[in-house]
Design a protein around this motif. Structure first.
Motif, mmCIF file in Angstrom:
data_model
loop_
_atom_site.group_PDB
_atom_site.id
_atom_site.type_symbol
_atom_site.label_atom_id
_atom_site.label_comp_id
_atom_site.label_asym_id
_atom_site.label_seq_id
_atom_site.Cartn_x
_atom_site.Cartn_y
_atom_site.Cartn_z
ATOM 1 N N ARG B 147 -9.605 -19.584 14.000
ATOM 2 C CA ARG B 147 -8.594 -19.909 12.982
ATOM 3 C C ARG B 147 -8.057 -18.638 12.343
ATOM 4 O O ARG B 147 -6.874 -18.524 12.051
ATOM 5 N N GLN B 148 -8.977 -17.684 12.131
ATOM 6 C CA GLN B 148 -8.542 -16.435 11.519
ATOM 7 C C GLN B 148 -7.523 -15.739 12.412
ATOM 8 O O GLN B 148 -6.543 -15.181 11.930
ATOM 9 N N LEU B 149 -7.745 -15.813 13.738
ATOM 10 C CA LEU B 149 -6.798 -15.192 14.666
ATOM 11 C C LEU B 149 -5.441 -15.879 14.592
ATOM 12 O O LEU B 149 -4.402 -15.234 14.692
ATOM 13 N N ILE B 150 -5.449 -17.195 14.414
ATOM 14 C CA ILE B 150 -4.182 -17.922 14.284
ATOM 15 C C ILE B 150 -3.441 -17.421 13.038
ATOM 16 O O ILE B 150 -2.229 -17.196 13.055
ATOM 17 N N GLU B 151 -4.202 -17.250 11.930
ATOM 18 C CA GLU B 151 -3.591 -16.733 10.705
ATOM 19 C C GLU B 151 -2.987 -15.356 10.967
ATOM 20 O O GLU B 151 -1.888 -15.038 10.520
ATOM 21 N N LEU B 152 -3.737 -14.557 11.706
ATOM 22 C CA LEU B 152 -3.266 -13.208 12.015
ATOM 23 C C LEU B 152 -1.991 -13.291 12.856
ATOM 24 O O LEU B 152 -1.025 -12.562 12.616
ATOM 25 N N ALA B 153 -1.982 -14.217 13.822
ATOM 26 C CA ALA B 153 -0.791 -14.383 14.661
ATOM 27 C C ALA B 153 0.401 -14.803 13.805
ATOM 28 O O ALA B 153 1.528 -14.346 14.015
ATOM 29 N N LYS B 154 0.135 -15.679 12.817
ATOM 30 C CA LYS B 154 1.214 -16.097 11.921
ATOM 31 C C LYS B 154 1.839 -14.897 11.226
ATOM 32 O O LYS B 154 3.063 -14.767 11.125
ATOM 33 N N VAL B 155 0.964 -14.029 10.724
ATOM 34 C CA VAL B 155 1.436 -12.848 10.006
ATOM 35 C C VAL B 155 2.208 -11.922 10.947
ATOM 36 O O VAL B 155 3.270 -11.405 10.608
ATOM 37 N N LEU B 156 1.682 -11.756 12.162
ATOM 38 C CA LEU B 156 2.348 -10.860 13.106
ATOM 39 C C LEU B 156 3.694 -11.418 13.548
ATOM 40 O O LEU B 156 4.631 -10.673 13.818
ATOM 41 N N ASN B 157 3.804 -12.761 13.591
ATOM 42 C CA ASN B 157 5.082 -13.373 13.947
ATOM 43 C C ASN B 157 6.173 -13.042 12.935
ATOM 44 O O ASN B 157 7.351 -13.170 13.219
ATOM 45 N N LEU B 158 5.750 -12.689 11.738
ATOM 46 C CA LEU B 158 6.738 -12.319 10.717
ATOM 47 C C LEU B 158 7.043 -10.828 10.783
ATOM 48 O O LEU B 158 7.572 -10.255 9.836
ATOM 49 N N ASN B 159 6.694 -10.202 11.910
ATOM 50 C CA ASN B 159 6.953 -8.779 12.123
ATOM 51 C C ASN B 159 6.281 -7.897 11.085
ATOM 52 O O ASN B 159 6.848 -6.905 10.649
ATOM 53 N N ALA B 160 5.080 -8.296 10.671
ATOM 54 C CA ALA B 160 4.374 -7.470 9.697
ATOM 55 C C ALA B 160 3.917 -6.175 10.364
ATOM 56 O O ALA B 160 3.394 -6.188 11.475
ATOM 57 N N ARG B 161 4.197 -5.061 9.694
ATOM 58 C CA ARG B 161 3.732 -3.772 10.198
ATOM 59 C C ARG B 161 2.616 -3.234 9.314
ATOM 60 O O ARG B 161 2.000 -2.235 9.629
ATOM 61 N N THR B 162 2.435 -3.872 8.186
ATOM 62 C CA THR B 162 1.323 -3.528 7.307
ATOM 63 C C THR B 162 0.545 -4.815 7.085
ATOM 64 O O THR B 162 1.086 -5.785 6.545
ATOM 65 N N ILE B 163 -0.677 -4.842 7.568
ATOM 66 C CA ILE B 163 -1.419 -6.100 7.578
ATOM 67 C C ILE B 163 -2.646 -5.967 6.686
ATOM 68 O O ILE B 163 -3.479 -5.083 6.892
ATOM 69 N N ILE B 164 -2.707 -6.860 5.690
ATOM 70 C CA ILE B 164 -3.842 -6.836 4.763
ATOM 71 C C ILE B 164 -4.799 -7.948 5.165
ATOM 72 O O ILE B 164 -4.402 -9.105 5.279
ATOM 73 N N LEU B 165 -6.058 -7.618 5.378
ATOM 74 C CA LEU B 165 -7.073 -8.614 5.717
ATOM 75 C C LEU B 165 -8.072 -8.685 4.567
ATOM 76 O O LEU B 165 -8.699 -7.692 4.224
ATOM 77 N N ASP B 166 -8.187 -9.890 3.942
ATOM 78 C CA ASP B 166 -9.064 -10.036 2.783
ATOM 79 C C ASP B 166 -10.446 -10.481 3.253
ATOM 80 O O ASP B 166 -10.600 -11.602 3.716
#
Lengths: 347, 503
Positions: B147-166
């Motif tokens: 599920r966490q990977l899906i969340e990460l994919a969601k963020v990457l789909n928004l073209n995030a170049r700075t990714i914060i992982l809590d």
């Protein structure tokens, strides 16, 4: 703090007043919509509900099962459970009470009347106990089970009166033999109002005292507000879930057996015209306060009775009473919310 | 996109009396992974929420490549290429993976046609991240790591170049953690900036190029990870001792245990404790140290009989107080101050008088026609516990957090309990109220009560506890006497679960 209490009470009274006013407007709108003179029709309804002793007695006849069913919803609600099972409990109450009558009729005697009343209470209690146990032991949602058990109860009564209990003297009409006079609660003032109304009112008053002043009622308040804290204090949610569901069923069962014995005189399909659901709505309107349920039940009972008379004399379909009932609940639930919204907008 | 640089300067954020960020500076470079280290409550998440636009700083600036930004909300931060994956996921469990991805994609059409361009686009990232996840499987059927990977994919789909992982690894199994480290490396190699909020040193060692360490709202260190040893990181995270607010309670008079916890094991869906063996004497204060989320909640509930045990027992004065299917009638032997009192210790809809009186509800006669006595008792208790306002008719839900805490402490400590279990009892209290709580607890110690005090404030435990047990991963990994306890050693146990081996 006393000041806070008073202003809260004043606010509640204001909300109720505004709700009533809104309902009158909406009801007149409805009459205009179906092509009746709004004001006169409204006035006629009030007259047919409480205008003379006959109207008043008919309103009270309707009030009795509604109040019983409201209590059946209020008791579980004190624990935070949402029971819509009053309708089914009413039917099973009538079924078991009638069973006692059929068994005991050959023997007669003064025990007959209390016997069938107890039968009705036990029947309703069983039909509440069942979803109570399912909720307590297996976390089955009580709203769904009570809803579904309603259908089973109605069909069980049909099965009994179309089948083994059908009185052949009825020439094919699906109904049991008539309840003998000795088994029927006394009528009051020479009308169709039976002593069941007294039982319901006394029950409502006693319940309110129990809720407020007994250890049991205070324990329910704690468990409803926070079951975890209740457990810290030694209170048993599961046990109480079974108790409130069965105890609520007692009153719906009484509604069933008194309707069958005193009003209809025999067990037949269609004992209730939606009293269970109406009682549920009354319970919500009354804020799960057993005392308030008395006037609210009377209001709704009057509305239903007036609807019947309106059909008779003004040629307005009786179902318009149901429409008005729906409009009443809708306004009563919407107006407080609208007031809050308006307040929030104004800051 | 290459080499962009985000600079946070002079960020200040206060929540009431609490300073979450105190003049914090931070630099984030792309093509690198930054670990933001600190204890719970150090201000890491607040800082990142400021960057992500959820929280607005009281003062301070954020600039990207020298251009000052003023994010009014997460949408603007996302538009600037900043994405955040939270500890609590925001996936719809009943929907499939691809439906979830489409939901979060701004370009997705209203109608989801199989094989549409939008669908191929959202699945592209997922295929790179986790080719083994079937996009048609329901999220409810996936493991937490997936599920966490899906969340990460969601963020990457928004073209995030700075990714914060809590706290990304707090919910993962070791295998999943390893896989996440791999993804972080891939992202960094692609030129993204990854910021990992964490309190685990293993995370830092596995993949962080830079480390920033926060303590009590301040940035105490920032630089390449290689500059610091494990020991130094622990010291910076835990901080140095602060002056005590009260005197240490005198040593227990007896050495016979009054409370015995034997091989206790209990589970919830998300955490578990096992093999807990503790003995507490009369007059002894046992501190339980540990980073939040290592089983504290379930341990406390199990100790006071609110949570079923998988094994073991809790004995107080020779009687078991462990969970039974039927609730026990409280006999005043155990007092419990749970965490988050508004959820766990009071009925918010009832007034203060009822909330204070409910402890004796089953000892009452069936009828209680007058509340005068209860109200009078409540008023006295409210006055002595300094609950403001001291109005018995006020609903408990309207009190502030600190006052609720005082209310619960007042109620639970009113009798003469043999065992007191207190979780973070001074959370949300000011200095004077904190001192009053200590005094109250220590009076019970003098009377002969045994206290188990669960806290994440190592300083407090070091100042007051007679012994400190460290909880890590649901187990007690060490018990130290106060005289021999060293702050560094306990810090190591809290964060690593074991003492570092000498080479």
């Amino acid at each position: 703090m006393r000041v806070i209490g008073q202003s809260q009470q004043a606010e509640r009274a204001l909300t109720a007043l505004l709700s009533a006013f809104a309902f009158i407007l909406v009801a007149m709108g409805f009459f205009a919509f179906i092509g009746e003179p709004p004001f006169q029709t409204l006035l006629a309804m009030v007259t047919y509900a409480v205008g003379d002793s006959y109207s008043l007695s008919e309103s009270l006849v309707k009030t009795t099962p509604i109040l019983f069913c409201a209590l059946a919803a209020i008791i579980p609600a004190r624990l935070g459970l949402i029971s819509v099972g009053a309708e089914g409990q009413l039917y099973i109450g009538a079924l078991v009470g009638t069973f006692v009558m059929l068994l005991a009729v050959p023997y007669g005697g003064w025990l007959l009347m209390p016997g069938i009343l107890i039968g009705g209470a036990v029947g309703g209690a069983i039909w509440g106990w069942l979803p109570g146990v399912l909720r307590a032991r297996f976390q089955v949602n009580e709203t769904i089970t009570t809803l579904l058990l309603n259908y089973i109860a109605v069909l069980l009564v049909s099965a009994a009166v179309y089948g083994p209990w059908k009185d052949l003297a009825n020439l094919g009409w699906p109904a049991t033999i008539a309840f003998p006079d000795a088994s029927v609660l006394p009528f009051m003032f020479g009308t169709r109002v039976h002593a069941g109304l007294l039982i319901a009112v006394v029950a409502a008053l006693s319940l309110q005292v129990l809720f407020r002043y007994s250890r049991w009622g205070q324990g329910l308040d704690v468990l409803k507000g926070n079951a975890r804290v209740g457990r810290m204090m030694g209170l048993d949610f599961q046990r109480q879930a079974i108790i409130v569901m069965a105890f609520g069923g007692v009153f719906a069962g009484l509604a069933g057996i008194t309707e069958a014995s005193a009003i209809q005189g025999r067990l037949q399909p269609g004992i209730s015209v939606g009293y269970g659901l109406t009682g549920f709505l009354v319970a919500w309107l009354a804020g799960h306060n057993a005392l308030l349920a008395i006037p609210v039940s009377f209001l709704i009972g009057g509305l239903i009775a007036a609807g019947d008379t309106l059909q008779l004399f003004n040629k307005i379909p009786a179902s318009s009473a149901i429409v008005l009932q729906g409009l009443l609940f809708a306004t009563a639930l919407a107006v407080p919310g609208l007031i809050r919204l308006w307040r929030a907008r104004r800051g | 996109m290459t080499g962009r640089h985000i600079a946070l300067r002079g960020i200040n954020k206060r929540f009431g009396a609490l300073t979450a960020n105190d003049d914090v500076d931070l630099d984030i470079a792309s093509g690198a992974c930054l670990a933001l280290l600190g204890e719970n409550g150090a201000g890491k998440s607040t800082l990142m929420k400021v960057l992500y636009g959820i929280t607005h700083a009281d003062s301070g600036t954020i600039s990207i490549d020298g251009v000052q930004q003023n994010f009014r909300g997460p949408f603007e931060a996302m538009a600037a290429g900043i994405g955040m994956v939270f500890q609590q996921f925001s996936l719809a469990p009943a929907l499939t993976v691809q439906e979830n991805l489409l939901l979060a994609s701004p370009t997705a059409p209203w109608l989801h046609v199989p094989g549409s361009r939008a669908l191929t686009a959202v699945l592209e990232v997922l295929a790179r991240l986790a080719p083994d996840i079937d996009p048609r499987s329901r999220v409810a059927d996936l493991a937490v790591g997936e599920r966490q990977l899906i969340e990460l994919a969601k963020v990457l789909n928004l073209n995030a170049r700075t990714i914060i992982l809590d706290e990304p690894t707090s919910v993962l199994t070791p295998t999943e953690t390893k896989r996440l480290y791999g993804f972080i490396e891939t992202l960094v190699a692609d030129g993204a900036a990854v910021i990992m909020i964490t309190h685990k040193l293993a995370d830092v060692e596995a993949c962080a190029d830079h480390t920033a360490i926060m303590h009590r709202g301040r940035m105490v260190h920032a630089g390449p990870s290689a500059d610091l040893s494990r020991q130094q990181m622990v010291e910076l995270m835990i901080g140095t001792a602060s002056p005590a607010t009260a005197d240490r309670p005198s040593a227990p008079a007896s050495t016979t245990p009054r409370v015995i916890v034997r091989k206790l094991a209990a589970d919830t869906e998300t955490s578990s404790v096992a093999n807990i063996d503790l003995e507490v004497c009369a007059g002894e204060l046992l501190g339980i140290a540990g980073v939040v989320g290592n089983g504290q909640t379930v341990l406390a509930d199990a100790l006071v009989g609110l949570h079923p045990l998988r094994g073991g027992d809790v004995i107080v004065d020779g009687h078991s107080v462990a969970w039974t299917p039927k609730p026990r009638i409280p006999d005043g032997r155990v007092a419990y101050v749970p965490e988050q009192p508004v959820h766990n210790a009071v009925v918010p809809d009832l007034d203060l008088s009822a909330n204070l009186g409910m402890r004796s509800i089953l000892q009452r006669r069936f009828w209680q026609f007058s509340r005068q006595q209860q109200d009078a008792d409540a008023r006295a208790l409210l006055e002595s516990a300094d609950v403001r306002p001291p109005e018995p008719m006020r609903k408990a839900g309207t009190l502030s957090g600190g006052n609720l805490q005082k209310l619960v402490l007042g109620r639970e400590l009113a009798g003469a309990p043999s065992l007191i279990v207190a979780c973070y009892p001074t959370m949300g209290l000011d200095v004077a109220a904190t001192r009053a709580v200590y005094r109250n607890l220590f009076e019970h110690l003098d009377r002969g009560a045994a206290i188990i005090w669960i806290s994440e404030e190592l300083d407090d435990l070091l100042d007051y506890a007679h012994r400190i047990a460290v909880l890590h991963g649901g187990r007690i990994v060490g018990v130290r006497d106060w005289a021999s306890a060293s702050r560094a050693e306990i810090g190591d146990l809290m964060l690593l679960g074991a003492l570092p081996q000498c080479a």
